[in-house]
Design a protein around this motif. Structure first.
Motif, PDB file in Angstrom:
ATOM      1  N   ASP A  15       0.818  -1.220   0.000  1.00  0.00           N
ATOM      2  CA  ASP A  15       0.000   0.000   0.000  1.00  0.00           C
ATOM      3  C   ASP A  15       0.846   1.261   0.000  1.00  0.00           C
ATOM      4  O   ASP A  15       0.314   2.372  -0.135  1.00  0.00           O
ATOM      5  CB  ASP A  15      -0.937  -0.015   1.214  1.00  0.00           C
ATOM      6  CG  ASP A  15      -0.174  -0.039   2.530  1.00  0.00           C
ATOM      7  OD1 ASP A  15      -0.454   0.810   3.388  1.00  0.00           O
ATOM      8  OD2 ASP A  15       0.687  -0.931   2.687  1.00  0.00           O
ATOM      9  N   ASP A  40      -3.388  -1.973  -3.971  1.00  0.00           N
ATOM     10  CA  ASP A  40      -4.653  -2.312  -3.315  1.00  0.00           C
ATOM     11  C   ASP A  40      -4.762  -3.833  -3.208  1.00  0.00           C
ATOM     12  O   ASP A  40      -4.929  -4.532  -4.201  1.00  0.00           O
ATOM     13  CB  ASP A  40      -5.823  -1.750  -4.117  1.00  0.00           C
ATOM     14  CG  ASP A  40      -7.165  -1.923  -3.399  1.00  0.00           C
ATOM     15  OD1 ASP A  40      -7.217  -2.653  -2.392  1.00  0.00           O
ATOM     16  OD2 ASP A  40      -8.168  -1.332  -3.856  1.00  0.00           O
ATOM     17  N   THR A  42      -7.055  -5.699  -2.281  1.00  0.00           N
ATOM     18  CA  THR A  42      -8.343  -6.311  -2.672  1.00  0.00           C
ATOM     19  C   THR A  42      -8.362  -6.690  -4.151  1.00  0.00           C
ATOM     20  O   THR A  42      -9.214  -7.475  -4.581  1.00  0.00           O
ATOM     21  CB  THR A  42      -9.510  -5.340  -2.380  1.00  0.00           C
ATOM     22  OG1 THR A  42      -9.310  -4.122  -3.113  1.00  0.00           O
ATOM     23  CG2 THR A  42      -9.605  -5.036  -0.899  1.00  0.00           C
ATOM     24  N   PRO A  63      -3.930  -2.357   4.646  1.00  0.00           N
ATOM     25  CA  PRO A  63      -5.348  -2.155   4.967  1.00  0.00           C
ATOM     26  C   PRO A  63      -6.222  -3.074   4.119  1.00  0.00           C
ATOM     27  O   PRO A  63      -5.761  -3.658   3.149  1.00  0.00           O
ATOM     28  CB  PRO A  63      -5.573  -0.671   4.609  1.00  0.00           C
ATOM     29  CG  PRO A  63      -4.503  -0.340   3.615  1.00  0.00           C
ATOM     30  CD  PRO A  63      -3.322  -1.176   4.005  1.00  0.00           C
ATOM     31  N   ASN A  64      -7.453  -3.216   4.491  1.00  0.00           N
ATOM     32  CA  ASN A  64      -8.419  -4.075   3.802  1.00  0.00           C
ATOM     33  C   ASN A  64      -8.104  -5.547   4.028  1.00  0.00           C
ATOM     34  O   ASN A  64      -8.685  -6.209   4.868  1.00  0.00           O
ATOM     35  CB  ASN A  64      -8.505  -3.754   2.308  1.00  0.00           C
ATOM     36  CG  ASN A  64      -8.918  -2.318   2.043  1.00  0.00           C
ATOM     37  OD1 ASN A  64      -9.784  -1.780   2.746  1.00  0.00           O
ATOM     38  ND2 ASN A  64      -8.302  -1.675   1.066  1.00  0.00           N
ATOM     39  N   ILE A  65      -7.154  -6.091   3.284  1.00  0.00           N
ATOM     40  CA  ILE A  65      -6.772  -7.499   3.456  1.00  0.00           C
ATOM     41  C   ILE A  65      -5.261  -7.561   3.663  1.00  0.00           C
ATOM     42  O   ILE A  65      -4.492  -7.065   2.825  1.00  0.00           O
ATOM     43  CB  ILE A  65      -7.143  -8.360   2.228  1.00  0.00           C
ATOM     44  CG1 ILE A  65      -8.621  -8.170   1.868  1.00  0.00           C
ATOM     45  CG2 ILE A  65      -6.871  -9.840   2.500  1.00  0.00           C
ATOM     46  CD1 ILE A  65      -9.041  -8.923   0.615  1.00  0.00           C
TER      47      ILE A  65
END
Length: 468
Positions: A15, A40, A42, A63-65
């Motif tokens: 990221d 990203d 995702t 972040p996210n995954i």
């Protein structure tokens, strides 16, 4: 290496855009220029579905995954892609857990860049090895070559040679070096050219015979020099490594390379870098190295004449070419080919029976292999003023002062004596056994069998009729 190395791109997932740009730049400086980035997490699984990658370097904390969550999913869906986990912290517990989940390696962002590059290269090599193993398993049951045209210059019906061709097709697209071994005259350069042709590389095939070259000549020839590098260097010179850009550099007689030159070649193989004479700036190499030798490199290593680390670098893939005496079924085709070449060179028609000549030569050891056979046929073709090349021409050259002799003798090799058991056979039994052996050795060629045992072709034909 092809113009984009590796063949399939490396995927960097993080990221932090600044780290992606920095690491991609570092990789490109080291010759790894086929790199794709993704910021990203995702999007990762969908990208893996749409494009083939050779390896993935994925950040641990995103972040996210997170990378830790993605590892088992990647392993389940794409088990052949090595996963490099990248972390800003040296966390032993996290590293162990990632390896258990199926990661290939764990690297820390703050480590030396050379360490990171080495890990990436290792992952790329592992991916290529897995691809080769898959290709070899698929080809194991195949009888036909995908591209027989790449092997058209190599005349053979031998099963072992055909297996070598299949192996070449399996390993041709990788960037790993190839070591070709075999006696002088077996056609190692033709095999090297077939590897190059099969690889799909866009650059040239450049060959250099190292035998007899001293260290300075080897370095200048391979790496080139700058203007003023030494007395007489009035203009810069491009080396063969640069000429073979995106192609193949074939180094013949690698066993004759001095220890000093071996060290320079080892650096080229390890770092894909070299320095022209007189220059402090390293250049990148994108040439694949193929080396060949007729010497026993294991013995040279034991005697301290060949570096062990260079040997293992060179033998990324090993091809051993059998001698002509183990490929006797190829004699008729080879003889016919060289006769045609002799006709083309001389401009005169030469009549002969290749099968008969092959039968006559079937017991000759051919210490000079295919090159010796070519010279022999050319020699005979030039000396037959009648335009008809017969076995007598071949026999005369072999028994006189011909350059190549079988183990120092001057004639076709035969067993030195005949032995008998306690019970003597009849003349008829001896005659039958002799005729059968002659036919076996000449591949059932009647003229060749007759020449071997000194009888007429009619006598062989009569014997076969008696047996039917």
């Amino acid at each position: 290496m092809p113009s984009n190395y590796p063949r399939h791109p490396l995927l960097l997932v993080d990221d932090e855009d600044s780290w992606l740009v920095s690491f991609k730049t570092t990789l490109r400086a080291k010759g790894i220029d086929n790199v794709v980035t993704e910021n990203d997490s995702t999007n990762l699984l969908s990208r893996l579905q749409s494009q083939q990658f050779c390896a993935i370097a994925i950040d641990l904390m995103m972040p996210n995954i997170s990378g830790e969550e993605l590892i088992p999913q990647i392993v389940a869906q794409h088990p052949n892609i090595p996963i490099l986990v990248v972390s800003g912290l040296n966390q032993v517990k996290s590293a162990v857990n990632c390896m258990r989940l199926g990661a290939f390696d764990f690297i820390v962002k703050t480590e030396e860049r050379d360490t990171l590059i080495a890990a990436v290269r290792h992952a790329i090599e592992m991916f290529e090895l897995r691809q080769e193993n898959t290709s070899l398993r698929e080809r194991f049951f195949k009888k036909e070559l995908d591209h027989p045209e790449y092997f058209a210059t190599i005349i053979t019906q031998n099963k072992e040679m055909h297996s070598i061709f299949q192996y070449i097709e399996a390993i041709a697209e990788t960037s790993r070096p190839v070591l070709i071994t075999g006696e002088s005259g077996v056609g190692k350069e033709l095999i090297a050219k077939a590897v190059h042709d099969s690889s799909g590389r866009t650059g040239e095939f450049i060959a250099l015979n190292i035998a007899g070259l001293d260290d300075n000549v080897v370095a200048d020839t391979l790496f080139g020099h700058t203007k003023g590098a030494y007395t007489g260097a009035t203009t810069p010179r491009m080396g063969l490594v640069e000429k073979a850009k995106n192609g193949t550099l074939f180094l013949d007689e690698i066993g004759d390379l001095s220890l000093a030159s071996q060290t320079k070649l080892l650096r080229l193989l390890q770092e894909h870098e070299y320095r022209p004479l007189g220059s402090d700036m390293p250049k990148r190499s994108s040439a694949r190295i193929i080396a060949a030798t007729h010497q026993n490199l294991t013995e040279l290593q034991e005697n301290g004449k060949f570096r062990r680390d260079l040997f293992y670098r060179l033998r990324g893939h090993l091809l051993h070419i059998p001698p002509l005496r183990e490929r006797r079924e190829d004699l008729p085709q080879l003889i016919a080919h060289f006769l045609q070449e002799a006709e083309n060179n001389s401009g005169k028609k030469i009549r002969s029976n290749p099968s008969e000549l092959a039968g006559f030569l079937s017991q000759y050891a051919f210490p000079g292999n295919i090159r010796e056979l070519q010279n022999l046929i050319f020699d005979c073709a030039g000396s037959c003023s009648s335009g008809v090349l017969e076995t007598s021409h071949v026999q005369r050259l072999l028994t006189q002062s011909y350059d190549y002799q079988p183990d120092g003798s001057g004639s076709i090799q035969i067993e030195p004596s005949i032995t008998f058991g306690t019970s003597l056979p009849t003349v008829k039994e001896v005659r039958a056994a002799l005729f059968k052996e002659a036919l076996h050795r000449s591949n059932n060629n009647q003229s060749g069998a007759a020449q071997l045992i000194g009888v007429t072709r009619q006598a062989i034909s009569k014997f076969l009729k008696e047996q039917s």
